[in-house]
Design a protein around this motif. Structure first.
Motif, PDB file in Angstrom:
ATOM      1  N   ARG A 104       2.579  -5.946  -1.919  1.00 21.44           N
ATOM      2  CA  ARG A 104       3.524  -7.049  -1.745  1.00 21.44           C
ATOM      3  C   ARG A 104       4.935  -6.543  -1.967  1.00 21.44           C
ATOM      4  O   ARG A 104       5.173  -5.797  -2.907  1.00 21.44           O
ATOM      5  CB  ARG A 104       3.242  -8.128  -2.776  1.00 21.44           C
ATOM      6  CG  ARG A 104       2.400  -9.232  -2.239  1.00 21.44           C
ATOM      7  CD  ARG A 104       2.312 -10.332  -3.274  1.00 21.44           C
ATOM      8  NE  ARG A 104       0.956 -10.788  -3.384  1.00 21.44           N
ATOM      9  CZ  ARG A 104       0.277 -10.892  -4.510  1.00 21.44           C
ATOM     10  NH1 ARG A 104       0.817 -10.534  -5.656  1.00 21.44           N
ATOM     11  NH2 ARG A 104      -0.949 -11.332  -4.493  1.00 21.44           N
ATOM     12  N   TRP A 105       5.838  -6.943  -1.163  1.00 18.69           N
ATOM     13  CA  TRP A 105       7.266  -6.596  -1.189  1.00 18.69           C
ATOM     14  C   TRP A 105       7.523  -5.196  -0.683  1.00 18.69           C
ATOM     15  O   TRP A 105       8.496  -4.950  -0.009  1.00 18.69           O
ATOM     16  CB  TRP A 105       7.913  -6.790  -2.586  1.00 18.69           C
ATOM     17  CG  TRP A 105       7.597  -8.148  -3.111  1.00 18.69           C
ATOM     18  CD1 TRP A 105       6.863  -8.458  -4.215  1.00 18.69           C
ATOM     19  CD2 TRP A 105       7.932  -9.405  -2.498  1.00 18.69           C
ATOM     20  NE1 TRP A 105       6.725  -9.823  -4.331  1.00 18.69           N
ATOM     21  CE2 TRP A 105       7.375 -10.425  -3.292  1.00 18.69           C
ATOM     22  CE3 TRP A 105       8.650  -9.764  -1.350  1.00 18.69           C
ATOM     23  CZ2 TRP A 105       7.497 -11.771  -2.998  1.00 18.69           C
ATOM     24  CZ3 TRP A 105       8.772 -11.104  -1.049  1.00 18.69           C
ATOM     25  CH2 TRP A 105       8.205 -12.086  -1.870  1.00 18.69           C
ATOM     26  N   ARG A 106       6.619  -4.246  -0.936  1.00 21.64           N
ATOM     27  CA  ARG A 106       6.847  -2.893  -0.456  1.00 21.64           C
ATOM     28  C   ARG A 106       6.401  -2.769   1.010  1.00 21.64           C
ATOM     29  O   ARG A 106       7.090  -2.199   1.827  1.00 21.64           O
ATOM     30  CB  ARG A 106       6.060  -1.903  -1.319  1.00 21.64           C
ATOM     31  CG  ARG A 106       6.372  -0.456  -1.048  1.00 21.64           C
ATOM     32  CD  ARG A 106       5.515   0.420  -1.943  1.00 21.64           C
ATOM     33  NE  ARG A 106       5.697   0.069  -3.354  1.00 21.64           N
ATOM     34  CZ  ARG A 106       6.711   0.515  -4.086  1.00 21.64           C
ATOM     35  NH1 ARG A 106       7.590   1.331  -3.565  1.00 21.64           N
ATOM     36  NH2 ARG A 106       6.824   0.163  -5.345  1.00 21.64           N
ATOM     37  N   ASP A 107       5.218  -3.286   1.329  1.00 21.90           N
ATOM     38  CA  ASP A 107       4.694  -3.183   2.699  1.00 21.90           C
ATOM     39  C   ASP A 107       4.896  -4.470   3.476  1.00 21.90           C
ATOM     40  O   ASP A 107       5.120  -4.459   4.675  1.00 21.90           O
ATOM     41  CB  ASP A 107       3.192  -2.844   2.662  1.00 21.90           C
ATOM     42  CG  ASP A 107       2.940  -1.517   1.974  1.00 21.90           C
ATOM     43  OD1 ASP A 107       3.802  -0.630   2.102  1.00 21.90           O
ATOM     44  OD2 ASP A 107       1.904  -1.377   1.299  1.00 21.90           O
ATOM     45  N   VAL A 108       4.754  -5.596   2.767  1.00 25.77           N
ATOM     46  CA  VAL A 108       4.955  -6.886   3.424  1.00 25.77           C
ATOM     47  C   VAL A 108       5.723  -7.793   2.460  1.00 25.77           C
ATOM     48  O   VAL A 108       5.358  -7.913   1.297  1.00 25.77           O
ATOM     49  CB  VAL A 108       3.617  -7.520   3.879  1.00 25.77           C
ATOM     50  CG1 VAL A 108       2.582  -7.578   2.788  1.00 25.77           C
ATOM     51  CG2 VAL A 108       3.838  -8.902   4.449  1.00 25.77           C
ATOM     52  N   ALA A 109       6.819  -8.354   2.947  1.00 23.30           N
ATOM     53  CA  ALA A 109       7.627  -9.238   2.105  1.00 23.30           C
ATOM     54  C   ALA A 109       7.775 -10.577   2.793  1.00 23.30           C
ATOM     55  O   ALA A 109       7.563 -10.683   4.007  1.00 23.30           O
ATOM     56  CB  ALA A 109       8.997  -8.620   1.858  1.00 23.30           C
ATOM     57  N   MET A 110       8.133 -11.598   2.007  1.00 25.60           N
ATOM     58  CA  MET A 110       8.210 -12.929   2.602  1.00 25.60           C
ATOM     59  C   MET A 110       9.460 -13.669   2.145  1.00 25.60           C
ATOM     60  O   MET A 110       9.820 -13.627   0.980  1.00 25.60           O
ATOM     61  CB  MET A 110       6.952 -13.713   2.212  1.00 25.60           C
ATOM     62  CG  MET A 110       6.910 -15.113   2.755  1.00 25.60           C
ATOM     63  SD  MET A 110       5.194 -15.696   2.795  1.00 25.60           S
ATOM     64  CE  MET A 110       5.438 -17.451   2.898  1.00 25.60           C
ATOM     65  N   VAL A 111      10.091 -14.317   3.112  1.00 27.05           N
ATOM     66  CA  VAL A 111      11.166 -15.261   2.798  1.00 27.05           C
ATOM     67  C   VAL A 111      10.502 -16.632   2.886  1.00 27.05           C
ATOM     68  O   VAL A 111      10.047 -17.032   3.956  1.00 27.05           O
ATOM     69  CB  VAL A 111      12.324 -15.141   3.813  1.00 27.05           C
ATOM     70  CG1 VAL A 111      13.350 -16.238   3.605  1.00 27.05           C
ATOM     71  CG2 VAL A 111      12.976 -13.763   3.710  1.00 27.05           C
ATOM     72  N   PHE A 112      10.453 -17.323   1.758  1.00 27.09           N
ATOM     73  CA  PHE A 112       9.683 -18.566   1.706  1.00 27.09           C
ATOM     74  C   PHE A 112      10.430 -19.744   2.306  1.00 27.09           C
ATOM     75  O   PHE A 112      11.657 -19.740   2.390  1.00 27.09           O
ATOM     76  CB  PHE A 112       9.332 -18.905   0.248  1.00 27.09           C
ATOM     77  CG  PHE A 112       8.356 -17.940  -0.339  1.00 27.09           C
ATOM     78  CD1 PHE A 112       6.999 -18.156  -0.224  1.00 27.09           C
ATOM     79  CD2 PHE A 112       8.805 -16.809  -0.983  1.00 27.09           C
ATOM     80  CE1 PHE A 112       6.097 -17.253  -0.748  1.00 27.09           C
ATOM     81  CE2 PHE A 112       7.908 -15.896  -1.510  1.00 27.09           C
ATOM     82  CZ  PHE A 112       6.551 -16.120  -1.388  1.00 27.09           C
ATOM     83  N   ALA A 182      14.337  -9.594   0.165  1.00 22.67           N
ATOM     84  CA  ALA A 182      13.047  -9.346   0.834  1.00 22.67           C
ATOM     85  C   ALA A 182      13.024  -7.963   1.496  1.00 22.67           C
ATOM     86  O   ALA A 182      11.976  -7.330   1.591  1.00 22.67           O
ATOM     87  CB  ALA A 182      12.775 -10.439   1.866  1.00 22.67           C
ATOM     88  N   LEU A 183      14.205  -7.497   1.936  1.00 25.19           N
ATOM     89  CA  LEU A 183      14.252  -6.201   2.617  1.00 25.19           C
ATOM     90  C   LEU A 183      14.457  -5.023   1.668  1.00 25.19           C
ATOM     91  O   LEU A 183      14.456  -3.865   2.082  1.00 25.19           O
ATOM     92  CB  LEU A 183      15.383  -6.199   3.659  1.00 25.19           C
ATOM     93  CG  LEU A 183      15.183  -7.123   4.862  1.00 25.19           C
ATOM     94  CD1 LEU A 183      16.423  -7.120   5.742  1.00 25.19           C
ATOM     95  CD2 LEU A 183      13.962  -6.686   5.677  1.00 25.19           C
ATOM     96  N   ALA A 184      14.599  -5.338   0.369  1.00 24.42           N
ATOM     97  CA  ALA A 184      14.980  -4.309  -0.601  1.00 24.42           C
ATOM     98  C   ALA A 184      14.062  -3.088  -0.568  1.00 24.42           C
ATOM     99  O   ALA A 184      14.519  -1.956  -0.623  1.00 24.42           O
ATOM    100  CB  ALA A 184      15.011  -4.908  -2.003  1.00 24.42           C
ATOM    101  N   LEU A 185      12.769  -3.305  -0.466  1.00 24.13           N
ATOM    102  CA  LEU A 185      11.837  -2.176  -0.555  1.00 24.13           C
ATOM    103  C   LEU A 185      11.402  -1.692   0.823  1.00 24.13           C
ATOM    104  O   LEU A 185      10.379  -1.030   0.975  1.00 24.13           O
ATOM    105  CB  LEU A 185      10.628  -2.563  -1.413  1.00 24.13           C
ATOM    106  CG  LEU A 185      10.953  -3.028  -2.835  1.00 24.13           C
ATOM    107  CD1 LEU A 185       9.691  -3.435  -3.573  1.00 24.13           C
ATOM    108  CD2 LEU A 185      11.687  -1.952  -3.622  1.00 24.13           C
ATOM    109  N   LYS A 186      12.182  -2.049   1.836  1.00 20.73           N
ATOM    110  CA  LYS A 186      11.934  -1.613   3.223  1.00 20.73           C
ATOM    111  C   LYS A 186      10.506  -1.889   3.689  1.00 20.73           C
ATOM    112  O   LYS A 186       9.765  -0.967   4.077  1.00 20.73           O
ATOM    113  CB  LYS A 186      12.243  -0.128   3.370  1.00 20.73           C
ATOM    114  CG  LYS A 186      13.665   0.235   2.983  1.00 20.73           C
ATOM    115  CD  LYS A 186      14.012   1.607   3.530  1.00 20.73           C
ATOM    116  CE  LYS A 186      15.468   1.928   3.327  1.00 20.73           C
ATOM    117  NZ  LYS A 186      15.789   2.856   2.294  1.00 20.73           N
ATOM    118  N   PRO A 187      10.082  -3.135   3.656  1.00 13.59           N
ATOM    119  CA  PRO A 187       8.723  -3.450   4.113  1.00 13.59           C
ATOM    120  C   PRO A 187       8.591  -3.229   5.617  1.00 13.59           C
ATOM    121  O   PRO A 187       9.586  -3.334   6.341  1.00 13.59           O
ATOM    122  CB  PRO A 187       8.588  -4.944   3.781  1.00 13.59           C
ATOM    123  CG  PRO A 187       9.987  -5.459   3.809  1.00 13.59           C
ATOM    124  CD  PRO A 187      10.853  -4.347   3.319  1.00 13.59           C
ATOM    125  N   SER A 188       7.377  -2.918   6.059  1.00 13.41           N
ATOM    126  CA  SER A 188       7.196  -2.763   7.512  1.00 13.41           C
ATOM    127  C   SER A 188       7.028  -4.128   8.182  1.00 13.41           C
ATOM    128  O   SER A 188       7.215  -4.264   9.379  1.00 13.41           O
ATOM    129  CB  SER A 188       6.006  -1.859   7.828  1.00 13.41           C
ATOM    130  OG  SER A 188       4.881  -2.282   7.102  1.00 13.41           O
TER     131      SER A 188
END
Ligand SMILES: Nc1ncnc2c1ncn2[C@@H]1O[C@H](COP(=O)(O)OP(=O)(O)OP(=O)(O)O)[C@@H](O)[C@H]1O
Ligand SMILES: [Mg+2]
Length: 345
Positions: A104-112, A182-188
């Protein structure tokens, strides 16, 4: 990661660039005393690398349930009762808590949905971003502060704002800050659930423009959720229309806009006219979506469909290709033939 060229975008079909996310036959149930609700019922779709995939449908059709299932954030009374969700080839449904925490957050992140109110009101924007870095990566506070400033610049917010509290920012800025986090950890993959609904139309347009620009520059994939199909068409390469727990149409966005196959897609487009261009009359969709505890027989849209035939009341049409890269679940699509085992149900 490469961004898509104009040509790719025109040609994109089902996972033409290789799927980052592959959802197969997903089923999610909510348990309630009044009866169980299958809010997501056999949903399948892929999202390619660098692809923006839209998911549209009226309130209550199951969009957020899909998003929360992908993030593995569903809580009781919701339960994933079937299917798989593969992210870069790994089934997220098989992961333990620790692996999930890393994904979570690293590979897939979400803006709720209503994300701009999800910022902590008693922490500065800077501290909230620094927190993300220091929690998930071995990083000094100083390095995290520098990264936080870069991130804010990415979404056109001056690094001076690191010291601001959420209430000191406008709604649009807060939403940008949430996107930056959400983009901080560069999710794919970035999931955006109604990211702009709470904003006025002008700010909504600016944010959409910025999301598009960031996506093209950084090349991540997006699952973009909205009930506003016109907004979606502006951003997404391909999109799915959802009705009462099921996907009813999937196609490249322009194809879907120019030649919708499903009467529900048509109705949804009439209900949300384009943001730009000449004014057009708003045409509402008659009646309300079904009570999900007791969905209609046959095609779930038939009670509201102006074109429904007798067969639509009894045969539940699966999502099938009606043209190249264009799937629909409607008996009325020219050439649509229900597989034998379905028509006997
Ligand atoms: N906590 C809950 N308990 C029981 N049923 C629920 C719960 N949350 C959602 N549901 C059911 O799941 C369905 C889908 O809800 P979901 O929030 O996924 O819809 P949505 O498409 O995101 O709607 P919206 O556009 O309003 O955000 C609802 O119609 C409802 O029947
Ligand atoms: Mg929702």
């Amino acid at each position: 990661m490469e961004t898509l060229t104009e040509q790719d975008r025109g040609n994109i079909g089902r996972a033409a660039v290789g799927p980052v996310l592959s959802v197969k036959n997903l089923q999610v149930q909510y348990t309630a005393e009044s009866g169980n609700v299958t809010a997501v019922d056999g949903v399948s779709f892929d999202i390619g690398a660098g692809e923006v995939f839209g998911l549209a449908g009226e309130s209550g059709c199951g969009k957020s349930t899909i998003a929360n299932a992908i993030m593995r954030l569903l809580q009781t009374p919701a339960k994933i009762t079937g299917g798989s969700i593969e992210l870069a080839g790994r089934n997220l449904l098989d992961l333990g808590e620790e692996e999930l925490r890393r994904t979570r957050w690293r590979d897939v992140a979400m803006v709720f949905q209503s994300a701009m109110n999800s910022l902590n009101p008693v922490m500065t924007i800077g501290d909230q971003i620094v927190d993300v870095f220091t929690t998930h990566e071995k990083m000094s506070k100083q390095a995290a502060r520098e990264r936080a400033a870069e991130l804010l610049k990415l979404v056109d917010i001056s690094p001076d704002r690191l010291k601001s509290y959420p209430h000191q920012l406008s709604g649009g800025m807060r939403q940008r800050a949430v996107i930056a986090i959400a983009l901080a950890l560069k999710p794919s993959l970035l999931i955006m659930d109604e990211p702009t609904t709470a904003l006025d139309v002008v700010v909504q347009q600016e944010i959409m423009h910025q999301i598009k620009e960031l996506q093209q520059r950084l090349g991540f994939s997006i699952l973009f959720i909205t009930h506003d199909i016109s907004l979606m068409v502006e951003l997404s390469h391909r999109m799915a229309v959802m009705y009462a727990g099921k996907l009813v149409e999937v196609a490249p966005s322009k194809t879907l806009l120019d030649n919708p196959f499903h009467p529900y897609t048509n109705a949804l487009m009439g209900a949300f006219p384009p943001l730009t261009g000449p004014r057009v009359e708003l045409i509402g969709i008659p009646d309300a979506p079904p009570n999900m505890a007791h969905p209609p027989t046959g095609c779930r849209f038939h009670p509201r469909c102006p074109l429904a035939t007798e067969a639509c009341r009894t045969i539940e049409p699966p999502l099938l290709p009606g043209a190249e890269n264009h799937e629909a679940a409607c008996l009325l699509v020219p050439g649509y033939v229900v597989p034998r085992e379905r028509s006997r149900r």
